[in-house]
Design a protein around this motif. Structure first.
Motif, PDB file in Angstrom:
ATOM      1  N   ALA A 119      -3.047   4.989   4.946  1.00 39.83           N
ATOM      2  CA  ALA A 119      -3.670   5.955   4.036  1.00 39.83           C
ATOM      3  C   ALA A 119      -3.702   7.344   4.645  1.00 39.83           C
ATOM      4  CB  ALA A 119      -5.079   5.488   3.688  1.00 39.83           C
ATOM      5  N   GLU A 120      -4.037   7.429   5.926  1.00 36.61           N
ATOM      6  CA  GLU A 120      -4.054   8.728   6.600  1.00 36.61           C
ATOM      7  C   GLU A 120      -2.672   9.365   6.572  1.00 36.61           C
ATOM      8  OE1 GLU A 120      -5.510   7.885  10.469  1.00 36.61           O
ATOM      9  OE2 GLU A 120      -7.537   7.395   9.802  1.00 36.61           O
ATOM     10  N   GLU A 121      -1.644   8.558   6.842  1.00 35.38           N
ATOM     11  CA  GLU A 121      -0.271   9.074   6.836  1.00 35.38           C
ATOM     12  C   GLU A 121       0.128   9.591   5.458  1.00 35.38           C
ATOM     13  OE1 GLU A 121       1.935   5.679   8.004  1.00 35.38           O
ATOM     14  OE2 GLU A 121       1.234   5.702  10.103  1.00 35.38           O
ATOM     15  N   ARG A 122      -0.352   8.911   4.414  1.00 32.41           N
ATOM     16  CA  ARG A 122       0.058   9.250   3.044  1.00 32.41           C
ATOM     17  C   ARG A 122      -0.899  10.206   2.342  1.00 32.41           C
ATOM     18  NH1 ARG A 122       4.574   6.136   1.495  1.00 32.41           N
ATOM     19  NH2 ARG A 122       5.407   5.331   3.471  1.00 32.41           N
ATOM     20  N   GLY A 123      -1.994  10.564   2.997  1.00 36.74           N
ATOM     21  CA  GLY A 123      -2.917  11.520   2.410  1.00 36.74           C
ATOM     22  C   GLY A 123      -3.726  10.977   1.246  1.00 36.74           C
ATOM     23  N   VAL A 124      -4.068   9.677   1.299  1.00 39.11           N
ATOM     24  CA  VAL A 124      -4.864   9.078   0.240  1.00 39.11           C
ATOM     25  C   VAL A 124      -6.174   8.530   0.818  1.00 39.11           C
ATOM     26  CG1 VAL A 124      -2.880   8.517  -1.197  1.00 39.11           C
ATOM     27  CG2 VAL A 124      -3.693   6.831   0.471  1.00 39.11           C
ATOM     28  N   ILE A 125      -7.097   8.215  -0.062  1.00 39.81           N
ATOM     29  CA  ILE A 125      -8.393   7.659   0.326  1.00 39.81           C
ATOM     30  C   ILE A 125      -8.498   6.250  -0.228  1.00 39.81           C
ATOM     31  CG2 ILE A 125     -10.899   7.874   0.079  1.00 39.81           C
ATOM     32  CD1 ILE A 125     -10.435  10.900  -0.267  1.00 39.81           C
TER      33      ILE A 125
ATOM     34  N   LEU B 215       0.825  -1.201   0.000  1.00 42.92           N
ATOM     35  CA  LEU B 215       0.000   0.000   0.000  1.00 42.92           C
ATOM     36  C   LEU B 215       0.864   1.258   0.000  1.00 42.92           C
ATOM     37  CD1 LEU B 215      -2.640   1.531   0.109  1.00 42.92           C
ATOM     38  CD2 LEU B 215      -2.692   1.158   2.591  1.00 42.92           C
ATOM     39  N   ARG B 216       1.951   1.255   0.756  1.00 42.70           N
ATOM     40  CA  ARG B 216       2.829   2.429   0.760  1.00 42.70           C
ATOM     41  C   ARG B 216       3.380   2.698  -0.643  1.00 42.70           C
ATOM     42  NH1 ARG B 216       4.342  -0.131   5.860  1.00 42.70           N
ATOM     43  NH2 ARG B 216       3.476   1.152   7.553  1.00 42.70           N
ATOM     44  N   ARG B 217       3.758   1.628  -1.345  1.00 43.97           N
ATOM     45  CA  ARG B 217       4.263   1.791  -2.705  1.00 43.97           C
ATOM     46  C   ARG B 217       3.171   2.319  -3.627  1.00 43.97           C
ATOM     47  NH1 ARG B 217       7.630   3.557  -6.378  1.00 43.97           N
ATOM     48  NH2 ARG B 217       7.606   2.350  -8.310  1.00 43.97           N
ATOM     49  N   VAL B 218       1.966   1.764  -3.516  1.00 47.41           N
ATOM     50  CA  VAL B 218       0.856   2.224  -4.357  1.00 47.41           C
ATOM     51  C   VAL B 218       0.531   3.681  -4.058  1.00 47.41           C
ATOM     52  CG1 VAL B 218      -1.608   1.917  -4.820  1.00 47.41           C
ATOM     53  CG2 VAL B 218      -0.109  -0.076  -4.726  1.00 47.41           C
ATOM     54  N   ALA B 219       0.584   4.073  -2.788  1.00 43.35           N
ATOM     55  CA  ALA B 219       0.323   5.471  -2.428  1.00 43.35           C
ATOM     56  C   ALA B 219       1.367   6.393  -3.052  1.00 43.35           C
ATOM     57  CB  ALA B 219       0.302   5.623  -0.910  1.00 43.35           C
ATOM     58  N   GLU B 220       2.600   5.944  -3.095  1.00 43.91           N
ATOM     59  CA  GLU B 220       3.652   6.742  -3.740  1.00 43.91           C
ATOM     60  C   GLU B 220       3.349   6.913  -5.229  1.00 43.91           C
ATOM     61  OE1 GLU B 220       8.458   6.453  -4.681  1.00 43.91           O
ATOM     62  OE2 GLU B 220       7.499   4.947  -3.413  1.00 43.91           O
ATOM     63  N   ILE B 221       2.928   5.837  -5.881  1.00 44.73           N
ATOM     64  CA  ILE B 221       2.592   5.898  -7.303  1.00 44.73           C
ATOM     65  C   ILE B 221       1.385   6.813  -7.519  1.00 44.73           C
ATOM     66  CG2 ILE B 221       1.719   4.522  -9.240  1.00 44.73           C
ATOM     67  CD1 ILE B 221       3.447   2.187  -8.106  1.00 44.73           C
ATOM     68  N   ALA B 222       0.389   6.686  -6.640  1.00 41.10           N
ATOM     69  CA  ALA B 222      -0.791   7.551  -6.749  1.00 41.10           C
ATOM     70  C   ALA B 222      -0.400   9.018  -6.670  1.00 41.10           C
ATOM     71  CB  ALA B 222      -1.786   7.210  -5.639  1.00 41.10           C
TER      72      ALA B 222
ATOM     73  N   THR C 117      -3.501  11.269  -8.219  1.00 42.34           N
ATOM     74  CA  THR C 117      -4.816  10.862  -7.720  1.00 42.34           C
ATOM     75  C   THR C 117      -4.720  10.520  -6.237  1.00 42.34           C
ATOM     76  OG1 THR C 117      -6.663   9.297  -7.902  1.00 42.34           O
ATOM     77  CG2 THR C 117      -4.471   8.442  -8.399  1.00 42.34           C
ATOM     78  N   PRO C 118      -5.740  10.850  -5.439  1.00 42.97           N
ATOM     79  CA  PRO C 118      -5.743  10.457  -4.035  1.00 42.97           C
ATOM     80  C   PRO C 118      -6.492   9.156  -3.773  1.00 42.97           C
ATOM     81  CG  PRO C 118      -7.484  12.028  -4.405  1.00 42.97           C
ATOM     82  CD  PRO C 118      -6.805  11.831  -5.749  1.00 42.97           C
ATOM     83  N   ILE C 119      -7.116   8.559  -4.802  1.00 41.73           N
ATOM     84  CA  ILE C 119      -8.024   7.418  -4.601  1.00 41.73           C
ATOM     85  C   ILE C 119      -7.334   6.112  -4.952  1.00 41.73           C
ATOM     86  CG2 ILE C 119     -10.228   6.373  -5.231  1.00 41.73           C
ATOM     87  CD1 ILE C 119     -11.234   9.174  -5.933  1.00 41.73           C
TER      88      ILE C 119
END
Length: 276
Positions: A132-138, A86-93, A98-100
């Motif tokens: 998600a909260e830490e990375r600012g994504v939903i 998830l951390r890697r996906v959040a970086e890619i997002a 995109t935040p989603i």
């Protein structure tokens, strides 16, 4: 109400250039990134992500969401690697604007009652939500066959129990049909307040076959009307599955994707819902 059309572009082709040609032909200016060049989004290298970003910029296409596989593992599988994924996906997002991020709530053993795993799943989804909260994504939880959150009551219970603004819902009518649920009648009233995203595919209740929007038992027309009446403004993401539907994805081909896009636009026109 104006909705934004998007779609799982890997349903068109593994090749990004071919994806972009078909999206342009259907006037779809967003895509949901699940895979490209036959590589899953979580496994893309930094160079791959840069290449995707440059191609999208040239084509004038934006990313609506990351169609990640996070949570599509056994409920008993180690959680640590999934948090890292998830951390890697959040970086890619973040790099793609995109935040989603679509997520799932873990496969449950078929021969056991799902309720037995409720606390375990809530704990796991809470851990994902904290990342998600830490990375600012939903995180947009997708109702999916054979996972804990496959039916409306468990989907709503998960979101309410985790109680994080970073965990919301996406709505997949075909998946609900395949679980014996009437999407608009049974699921929409429970989940509307959590919806940040809607995936567009339909299915026949008798066989489970996936069909274009409005041609099955997914109450897609009724759901779109209800979204219109509640002034939903967000993404409708085509996930047609018209040629192949598998546990970890689907495929439609260019012609199938265009057929699905045209069916959706016909419903939007009928319901007088503007789109872009």
């Amino acid at each position: 109400m104006t909705v934004i059309l998007s779609g799982f572009a890997d349903e068109i082709s593994p090749d990004l250039d071919e994806q972009l040609v078909t999206l342009a032909a259907e006037s779809v200016a967003h895509l949901e990134l699940r895979s490209v060049w036959s590589v899953g989004v979580a496994d893309l290298s930094d160079a791959d992500v840069g290449r995707v970003g440059r191609a999208l910029s040239v084509a004038g296409v934006r990313v609506s969401a990351i169609g990640s596989p996070v949570g599509k593992i056994s409920v008993d599988a180690p959680l640590g690697p999934e948090l890292e994924r998830l951390r890697r996906v959040a970086e890619i997002a973040g790099r793609l604007g995109t935040p989603i991020i679509r997520v799932f709530s873990f496969f449950i053993p078929a021969d056991e009652p799902p309720g037995r795993y409720r606390e375990q799943v809530i704990d796991r989804m809470g851990a994902l939500a904290r990342v998600a909260e830490e990375r600012g994504v939903i995180l947009a939880h997708e109702n999916e066959k054979q996972i804990y959150g496959d039916v409306p009551l468990r989907c709503a219970d998960l979101i309410e129990s985790v109680a994080s603004p970073a965990l919301r819902a996406t709505f997949d009518a075909a998946n609900f049909v395949q679980c014996g649920v009437r999407p608009q009648s049974d699921a929409y009233p429970l989940l509307r307040r959590y919806l940040v995203y809607v995936q567009i595919k339909d299915a026949l209740a008798e066989t489970g076959e996936v069909v274009p929007a409005g041609e099955g038992d997914g109450e897609v027309r009724e759901t779109l009307a209800a979204l219109r009446d509640s002034e939903f403004e967000g993404y409708l993401s085509l996930e047609p599955h018209l040629a192949e539907a598998a546990r970890f994805g689907g495929f439609s081909g260019p012609a199938g994707f265009r057929r699905a896009a045209q069916a959706l636009r016909a419903l939007l026109a009928e319901l007088q819902i503007p789109w872009c």
